[in-house]
Design a protein around this motif. Sequence first.
Motif, PDB file in Angstrom:
ATOM      1  N   THR A  25      18.353  42.276  60.553  1.00 36.63           N
ATOM      2  CA  THR A  25      17.753  42.777  59.314  1.00 36.63           C
ATOM      3  C   THR A  25      16.243  42.657  59.403  1.00 36.63           C
ATOM      4  OG1 THR A  25      17.767  40.619  58.217  1.00 36.63           O
ATOM      5  CG2 THR A  25      19.766  41.984  58.020  1.00 36.63           C
ATOM      6  N   ILE A  26      15.546  43.328  58.501  1.00 38.17           N
ATOM      7  CA  ILE A  26      14.086  43.245  58.499  1.00 38.17           C
ATOM      8  C   ILE A  26      13.637  41.836  58.132  1.00 38.17           C
ATOM      9  CG2 ILE A  26      11.985  44.094  57.383  1.00 38.17           C
ATOM     10  CD1 ILE A  26      13.368  46.822  57.154  1.00 38.17           C
ATOM     11  N   VAL A  27      14.340  41.201  57.196  1.00 36.86           N
ATOM     12  CA  VAL A  27      13.980  39.824  56.840  1.00 36.86           C
ATOM     13  C   VAL A  27      14.079  38.918  58.062  1.00 36.86           C
ATOM     14  CG1 VAL A  27      14.713  37.779  55.544  1.00 36.86           C
ATOM     15  CG2 VAL A  27      14.499  39.977  54.387  1.00 36.86           C
ATOM     16  N   VAL A  65      18.405  48.142  63.272  1.00 36.49           N
ATOM     17  CA  VAL A  65      18.433  47.814  61.851  1.00 36.49           C
ATOM     18  C   VAL A  65      18.958  49.003  61.058  1.00 36.49           C
ATOM     19  CG1 VAL A  65      16.538  46.148  61.970  1.00 36.49           C
ATOM     20  CG2 VAL A  65      16.046  48.537  61.451  1.00 36.49           C
ATOM     21  N   ALA A  67      18.252  50.403  57.358  1.00 37.83           N
ATOM     22  CA  ALA A  67      17.194  50.107  56.403  1.00 37.83           C
ATOM     23  C   ALA A  67      16.939  51.288  55.475  1.00 37.83           C
ATOM     24  CB  ALA A  67      15.911  49.741  57.146  1.00 37.83           C
ATOM     25  N   ASP A  89      14.642  46.435  53.760  1.00 37.19           N
ATOM     26  CA  ASP A  89      16.052  46.089  53.837  1.00 37.19           C
ATOM     27  C   ASP A  89      16.806  46.797  52.715  1.00 37.19           C
ATOM     28  OD1 ASP A  89      16.666  44.530  56.070  1.00 37.19           O
ATOM     29  OD2 ASP A  89      15.735  42.759  55.193  1.00 37.19           O
ATOM     30  N   THR A  90      18.083  46.930  52.858  1.00 36.96           N
ATOM     31  CA  THR A  90      18.891  47.657  51.880  1.00 36.96           C
ATOM     32  C   THR A  90      19.370  46.734  50.766  1.00 36.96           C
ATOM     33  OG1 THR A  90      20.861  47.268  53.218  1.00 36.96           O
ATOM     34  CG2 THR A  90      19.681  49.333  53.572  1.00 36.96           C
ATOM     35  N   ALA A  93      18.225  42.968  48.863  1.00 34.34           N
ATOM     36  CA  ALA A  93      17.268  42.373  49.802  1.00 34.34           C
ATOM     37  C   ALA A  93      15.945  43.129  49.836  1.00 34.34           C
ATOM     38  CB  ALA A  93      17.872  42.328  51.203  1.00 34.34           C
ATOM     39  N   ALA A  94      15.938  44.401  49.383  1.00 33.38           N
ATOM     40  CA  ALA A  94      14.714  45.201  49.418  1.00 33.38           C
ATOM     41  C   ALA A  94      13.607  44.625  48.543  1.00 33.38           C
ATOM     42  CB  ALA A  94      15.015  46.636  48.995  1.00 33.38           C
ATOM     43  N   SER A  99      10.767  41.597  53.536  1.00 37.95           N
ATOM     44  CA  SER A  99      11.770  42.652  53.720  1.00 37.95           C
ATOM     45  C   SER A  99      11.182  44.021  54.050  1.00 37.95           C
ATOM     46  CB  SER A  99      12.642  42.769  52.470  1.00 37.95           C
ATOM     47  OG  SER A  99      11.853  43.120  51.339  1.00 37.95           O
TER      48      SER A  99
END
Length: 700
Positions: A25-27, A65, A67, A89-90, A93-94, A99
């Motif tokens: 994930t981006i996080v 990812v 996203a 992130d989706t 989490a966005a 994120s």
Amino acid sequence: MKKLLTLLLMLLGLSTAYSQFTKTTIVDIQKIHADSLRIADSLGIGANTRWNLQTSTKLGQLVEVTALVAVPPNFITFTAGGRTMVLLDTGAAASQPFSGILVRYAGTVGSFDANGYNSIVKGNVITIKGKIAEFPLTSMNSLTQFEPDTNEAVLIVDTGKTIPPAPLMQISDFNIGANPGGKVVISNGEKFESKEVMFTNLTVTAFVNTARGTWAATDVNGNTISMYDYSRYFTIGHGTIPIPGDTSYKVPPVGSKIDTLRGYIGTSSGGESTRGYRICPISPGDVKYGKIAPGVTTHRRNPVIVAKDTPAVISAKIFRQTSAVANGANLTSHVLLYSVNNGAWQQISMPTPAAGDSTSTASIPAQIQGSTVRYFIKVTDADNQVTMLANSGALTQLDSSKGFFFYTVIDRVTKPVLAPSDIQKTLYVNGRSPYIGAIDSVGGIITADTSALRSTPLSPGGTNAWYMQSGNGLFSGLWIVGADTIMTKLKMGDSVVVTGTIQENFEVTRLANITKGRVVASGKTLPAPIKLKTEIFGDGASNGNLVAEPYEGMLVSFDSVTVTSINPVFAEPTEFWISNSSQEVLVRRDGRHTYSNALSDTTFGRTIVKVGNKFSNVTGILYFSNGRYKVTPRTNADFAGFNPTNVRRDNVIAKEFALEQNFPNPFNPATTLRYSIPREGMVTLKVYNIIGQEVATLVN
């Protein structure tokens, strides 16, 4: 059977190629441990030796990812003609910290189109594969980026998703004070890298890059953030993209009020890196203007250097501002305020400018010798909008907390020739000489000529010969620049008088356009270098710092220094860092010495400095460029007691963390220490004596 085997091998190859991308994930890409960010805070954005404190833990890794597209292609101007995006992130989490990420596509236009990127719109959810990178490398203000693999297609897996609203934040969440010069809050700003935020109630206080249309805005507490021309809708000269932007963008005049400023948090490199976090508006409507304040520009003082019993005539252009973004109200008041020797402020009305001209003039009465006079101009309009033209600073001119115009009354009969300190001495953090524009004569001893410094700087951010100094008092050094026909007659050790124009050249005070140069005496002893700690020129010591600024142009000296980084500074690849205390100072290579941080310079017979090398002393002229104070050694004599430490890096795959016993042991004069790490990371290898004192840094 043969065909089946071939098919199995193909499938195996496909599986192997696919498996090299780790789903994440981006996080997970962006999140940095809070302790690392706190250390980065303490070091500041100028401390490049530990720049990876704020970089992704997945730097260099291949990832996949899924996203949310916040900014699709063809909005952001730079890199491959606008083939750049911002992803989140989706789901829930966005809206979380860490994120957001910038996607920079470095492939060709053909592969970009073939891989499906032109079909992407805002609100899509996509699956994308690529590598994690940082730009610029070796810089504390680097931005984490996702570099798509040009051999992998992007997959659109959902559409029509909503982008989370931008949270309302304060500039102090990112930058505290005026930047350059303030503090950058890495521990909080890093969480919002490539995420959208919103600020309110700001004032445009300065232009940043007029060729590109960027500007700086300040809140009511004096905290400043600079806008970055990220988007095709907010630039007048940066990048080309397939879809043209709105060419009606107009740069807001200084003094414009901004009700709302929305944009994505980023950073910049090169000469603008000291501005800390930047805000990047993307779409029309991201900047909403309010009322516009009066305009006050083009300050003049006559005479520039004021003699005793002589009034100072002050003029400026004052006007009601009108522009494409807003219109100001009619002016109701314009006054000159002045103070003598820190006394009470006294007010003089400035008359209404004549029709067709916006210049207004007032006179400060004559004062006695030695008096210090401060002053500023204040203009008010019918909407009670106020503009104060307070000083000559390029970014601080409207901010009286950063200082005022000032001068000290001089008896020109007893002092026909100025000293460098008369020109250099400043009372305020804007770092500027009070006498910019004056043509006058200055005397001192030449401390650097073309035998010590290059006649042309090594790079645009450098210095050249000549320098002069008068004694060892604060502010006693000065850069002097003129035609070779005059300057080549001036040699180190000469006591000289030169006549020229007082200037600020990229925030360095100098006497330039020299028309006369006279040698009074030769063979004089040069002023002894002032011994200092490097920490006073470290992070936070931006132009005008009243601890560092007094040494500008002077001979300075640092005992017992260690080379802490040879990694190129993004804007100046020939510079390296040395330290003898808690902060480093940069070393420039404009001198006639043979020390270098570039390995390729071995072919030119240069001595290559490496991390951990030590000098018993480094001496040079103190200079300033690209937001940093720097020392410029002149010849090899300015480097004393060189103690090289050789470190060899073996590019083998390690399986564990290990530090092996040194061999031989005991040793004389050298020993070998071998260590290994199983993954990329920060390494510090230090040697201590038996009582716990650090004696060497071998790797940093």
